[in-house]
Design an enzyme around this catalytic site. Structure first.
Site, PDB file in Angstrom:
ATOM      1  N   ASN A   5     -63.783 -25.544 -36.231  1.00 39.43           N
ATOM      2  CA  ASN A   5     -63.335 -25.695 -34.844  1.00 39.43           C
ATOM      3  C   ASN A   5     -62.003 -24.999 -34.579  1.00 39.43           C
ATOM      4  O   ASN A   5     -61.866 -24.268 -33.588  1.00 39.43           O
ATOM      5  CB  ASN A   5     -63.248 -27.179 -34.478  1.00 39.43           C
ATOM      6  CG  ASN A   5     -64.603 -27.860 -34.605  1.00 39.43           C
ATOM      7  OD1 ASN A   5     -65.624 -27.187 -34.761  1.00 39.43           O
ATOM      8  ND2 ASN A   5     -64.615 -29.181 -34.556  1.00 39.43           N
ATOM      9  N   THR A  27     -59.931   0.178   9.539  1.00 34.71           N
ATOM     10  CA  THR A  27     -60.033  -1.283   9.526  1.00 34.71           C
ATOM     11  C   THR A  27     -61.352  -1.567  10.233  1.00 34.71           C
ATOM     12  O   THR A  27     -61.735  -0.825  11.152  1.00 34.71           O
ATOM     13  CB  THR A  27     -58.875  -1.980  10.278  1.00 34.71           C
ATOM     14  OG1 THR A  27     -58.898  -1.558  11.638  1.00 34.71           O
ATOM     15  CG2 THR A  27     -57.518  -1.659   9.658  1.00 34.71           C
ATOM     16  N   HIS A  28     -62.046  -2.588   9.797  1.00 29.46           N
ATOM     17  CA  HIS A  28     -63.394  -2.898  10.325  1.00 29.46           C
ATOM     18  C   HIS A  28     -64.330  -1.702  10.174  1.00 29.46           C
ATOM     19  O   HIS A  28     -65.269  -1.538  10.943  1.00 29.46           O
ATOM     20  CB  HIS A  28     -63.364  -3.307  11.801  1.00 29.46           C
ATOM     21  CG  HIS A  28     -62.322  -4.332  12.120  1.00 29.46           C
ATOM     22  ND1 HIS A  28     -62.577  -5.682  12.087  1.00 29.46           N
ATOM     23  CD2 HIS A  28     -60.996  -4.198  12.418  1.00 29.46           C
ATOM     24  CE1 HIS A  28     -61.461  -6.334  12.400  1.00 29.46           C
ATOM     25  NE2 HIS A  28     -60.483  -5.461  12.579  1.00 29.46           N
ATOM     26  N   SER A  64     -82.780  12.607  -7.871  1.00 34.31           N
ATOM     27  CA  SER A  64     -83.936  11.763  -7.577  1.00 34.31           C
ATOM     28  C   SER A  64     -85.167  12.385  -8.223  1.00 34.31           C
ATOM     29  O   SER A  64     -85.304  13.606  -8.274  1.00 34.31           O
ATOM     30  CB  SER A  64     -84.113  11.682  -6.065  1.00 34.31           C
ATOM     31  OG  SER A  64     -85.455  11.378  -5.752  1.00 34.31           O
ATOM     32  N   LYS A  84     -81.447  15.426  -3.637  1.00 29.68           N
ATOM     33  CA  LYS A  84     -80.514  14.323  -3.844  1.00 29.68           C
ATOM     34  C   LYS A  84     -79.514  14.554  -4.966  1.00 29.68           C
ATOM     35  O   LYS A  84     -79.832  15.110  -5.999  1.00 29.68           O
ATOM     36  CB  LYS A  84     -81.278  13.032  -4.155  1.00 29.68           C
ATOM     37  CG  LYS A  84     -82.070  12.451  -3.007  1.00 29.68           C
ATOM     38  CD  LYS A  84     -81.207  11.978  -1.856  1.00 29.68           C
ATOM     39  CE  LYS A  84     -80.371  10.773  -2.209  1.00 29.68           C
ATOM     40  NZ  LYS A  84     -81.204   9.583  -2.437  1.00 29.68           N
ATOM     41  N   GLU A 124     -71.792   3.685  -8.056  1.00 28.18           N
ATOM     42  CA  GLU A 124     -72.692   2.562  -7.734  1.00 28.18           C
ATOM     43  C   GLU A 124     -72.759   1.580  -8.891  1.00 28.18           C
ATOM     44  O   GLU A 124     -72.769   0.357  -8.690  1.00 28.18           O
ATOM     45  CB  GLU A 124     -74.098   3.091  -7.436  1.00 28.18           C
ATOM     46  CG  GLU A 124     -74.168   3.950  -6.198  1.00 28.18           C
ATOM     47  CD  GLU A 124     -75.501   4.671  -6.116  1.00 28.18           C
ATOM     48  OE1 GLU A 124     -76.418   4.138  -5.465  1.00 28.18           O
ATOM     49  OE2 GLU A 124     -75.650   5.751  -6.719  1.00 28.18           O
TER      50      GLU A 124
HETATM   51  N1  ARG Z   1     -70.341 -21.141 -34.092  1.00 30.07           N
HETATM   52  C1  ARG Z   1     -69.482 -22.175 -33.684  1.00 30.07           C
HETATM   53  C2  ARG Z   1     -68.823 -21.814 -32.332  1.00 30.07           C
HETATM   54  O1  ARG Z   1     -68.863 -20.698 -31.994  1.00 30.07           O
HETATM   55  C3  ARG Z   1     -68.415 -22.387 -34.685  1.00 30.07           C
HETATM   56  C4  ARG Z   1     -67.832 -23.744 -34.684  1.00 30.07           C
HETATM   57  C5  ARG Z   1     -68.831 -24.719 -35.185  1.00 30.07           C
HETATM   58  N2  ARG Z   1     -68.273 -26.011 -35.281  1.00 30.07           N
HETATM   59  C6  ARG Z   1     -69.028 -27.075 -35.507  1.00 30.07           C
HETATM   60  N3  ARG Z   1     -68.428 -28.213 -35.551  1.00 30.07           N
HETATM   61  N4  ARG Z   1     -70.321 -26.994 -35.678  1.00 30.07           N
HETATM   62  O2  ARG Z   1     -68.309 -22.660 -31.625  1.00 30.07           O
END
Ligand code: ARG
Length: 461
Positions: free
Chosen positions: A110, A157-158, A280, A286, A293
């Site tokens: 994490n 403008t507009h 085109s 064209k 775009e």
């Molecule tokens: N692949 C996960 C993500 O991108 C990584 C973290 C995973 N953490 C866990 N507690 N399973 O968030």
């Protein structure tokens, strides 16, 4: 083998694995995952978790791995690891054996993934800033050429002709927008460069690592997250980056729209180079402004990514949730999309041909001087509101007679207001109109030259 097998009896289904795995997209974070791991290894060595000798072995192996993925990033394409973190750990264990299994001490995926994306975002913003500056340099060089030629076109403008402006002024408007985009990205980068490492899974690591030094080792100047729950679930930096990308791509989209219009037969102000247009399959005559775009169209995609992330984040309980895995694809796609749009600007602008006569003819449309006519009366002491009305009546008369304001016979003018004299005509030419607009930021020759000078200095041109 997954990083979390011990608790499980049954195997995961193939469908779930496909659904859950993030390696197909988070492999883009491999360099960041390795450099973040080197910094983390130093931190746990500092806390006495591993010995100096073990650190040296880990650093060397991670360095080898980094060199390997730099030469061949496709290495990650063919494995079945769950995510980039699993890939790196497995490769590391293959290189150094059991020592590799010590690396994850005091860290969770994490705080690790949050670190990886932050490192990636800082690098990505740096790349975007270079591209923004390159686009600005093209626009400034274009402005300089068109200022020298004193190219004027109608300002709208507009979508109705309003007052004449220098084409250089038009180009510098986009330079100003891109200046703000660069500022916003830089600002987002500052908040991305904060280290979450040490937050662990959510409660903070139990090992006495030096978080500030770790942040320095990441290149984050010692800045660390203030709260572990927030650290693992904070994606504000990604949202801010996406928001800055979205706004920048909206600016490019407006440039695209202007040039799609200006290159149409109806306007005929500019002609895009063959190298950035296509034809085109059916209509042989064209020549389509595809590049412009697509820039206009792709802005929808970048904005969509911003909305995607906002929707993922909304209502997430603290702290980490797997929903957050959905942060990467929109971020990557938005940065990639904006990057290629920015890259298209120099070839489009540098090669664009300007039909200066067409621009001037459109600007000199006979009644575009109406504001300046009112200003002339103001100088004679007429209150602006009355002057506006008188000028409007003169416009109506000129249109009835099929002539222009400047060519309206004096008898006609004086029949509407006797304060008008022959000296009026010198105020109604395009050059006179431009000459009067001399305040900073206006379309006069001098303020536009000043704006170009200032931009040249900022961009070191
Ligand atoms: N692949 C996960 C993500 O991108 C990584 C973290 C995973 N953490 C866990 N507690 N399973 O968030």
């Amino acid at each position: 083998m997954a990083l979390w097998g011990g608790r499980f009896e049954g195997a995961t289904s193939a469908l779930f694995k496909q659904f859950n795995d993030s390696l197909p997209f988070d492999r883009r974070l491999v360099e960041q995952d390795i450099t973040g791991s080197i910094a983390h290894a130093k931190a746990i060595a500092g806390a006495g978790v591993i010995t100096r000798a073990e650190l040296a072995t880990l650093e060397q192996a991670l360095g080898t791995l980094l060199a390997k993925v730099r030469t061949d990033p496709s290495l990650l394409a063919s494995t079945t690891d769950e995510d980039v973190h699993s890939w790196v750990e497995r490769e590391l264990v293959a290189l150094v054996g059991d020592l590799g299994k010590k690396l994850h001490t005091g860290r969770s995926r994490n705080d690790q993934v949050a670190t990886d994306i932050r490192l990636w975002t800082v690098g990505a913003i740096d790349g975007l800033l270079h591209l923004i500056r390159a686009a600005q340099r093209s626009l400034v060089a274009f402005a300089e050429r068109e200022l020298a030629a004193k190219t004027v076109l109608p300002g709208y403008t507009h979508m109705q002709r309003g007052q004449p402006v220098l084409l250089a002024h038009w180009a510098m408007a986009y330079v100003a927008m891109l200046d703000r985009d660069a500022e916003r990205l830089l600002d987002a980068s500052k908040r991305a460069a904060v280290s979450p490492l040490g937050a662990g899974a959510l409660a903070g690591t139990a090992y006495a690592i030096d978080r500030v030094q770790l942040s320095r080792d990441l290149g984050f100047e010692g800045r660390i997250s203030a709260n572990s729950l927030d650290a693992v679930s904070d994606r504000d930096f990604a949202f801010e980056t996406l928001s800055a990308c979205a706004l920048c791509s909206l600016h490019l989209s407006r440039l695209g729209e202007d040039l799609v219009l200006y290159s149409s037969t109806e306007f005929g102000f500019v002609q895009m180079d063959d190298s950035v247009t296509s034809g085109s399959s059916l209509m042989p005559q064209k020549k389509n402004p595809d590049a412009m775009e697509l820039i206009r169209g792709k802005s929808g995609r970048v904005l969509g990514s911003l909305v995607t992330l906002a929707t993922v984040l909304k209502g997430l309980p603290l702290a980490y949730n797997k929903d957050l895995q959905e942060d990467k694809e929109p971020l990557f796609d938005a940065v990639d999309t904006l990057a290629i749009c920015l890259q298209m600007i120099p070839p489009c602008i540098d090669g664009m041909k300007v039909h200066r006569d067409r621009c001037r003819t459109a600007a000199d449309d006979g009644v575009i001087a109406a504001t300046d006519l009112a200003d002339y009366l103001v100088r004679k002491g007429v209150p602006f509101r009355d002057a506006h009305h008188i000028s409007g009546r003169l416009v109506r008369r000129a249109l009835e007679l099929g002539t222009s304001l400047i060519a309206l016979p004096m008898t006609e003018m004086q029949a509407i207001d006797s304060r008008i004299g022959e000296d009026i005509r010198q105020h109604l030419t395009i050059d006179a109109m431009l000459a009067k607009r001399s305040v900073p930021g206006a379309t006069g020759l001098q303020p536009v030259a000043d704006a170009i000078d200032a931009a040249r200095r900022r961009l070191a041109m």
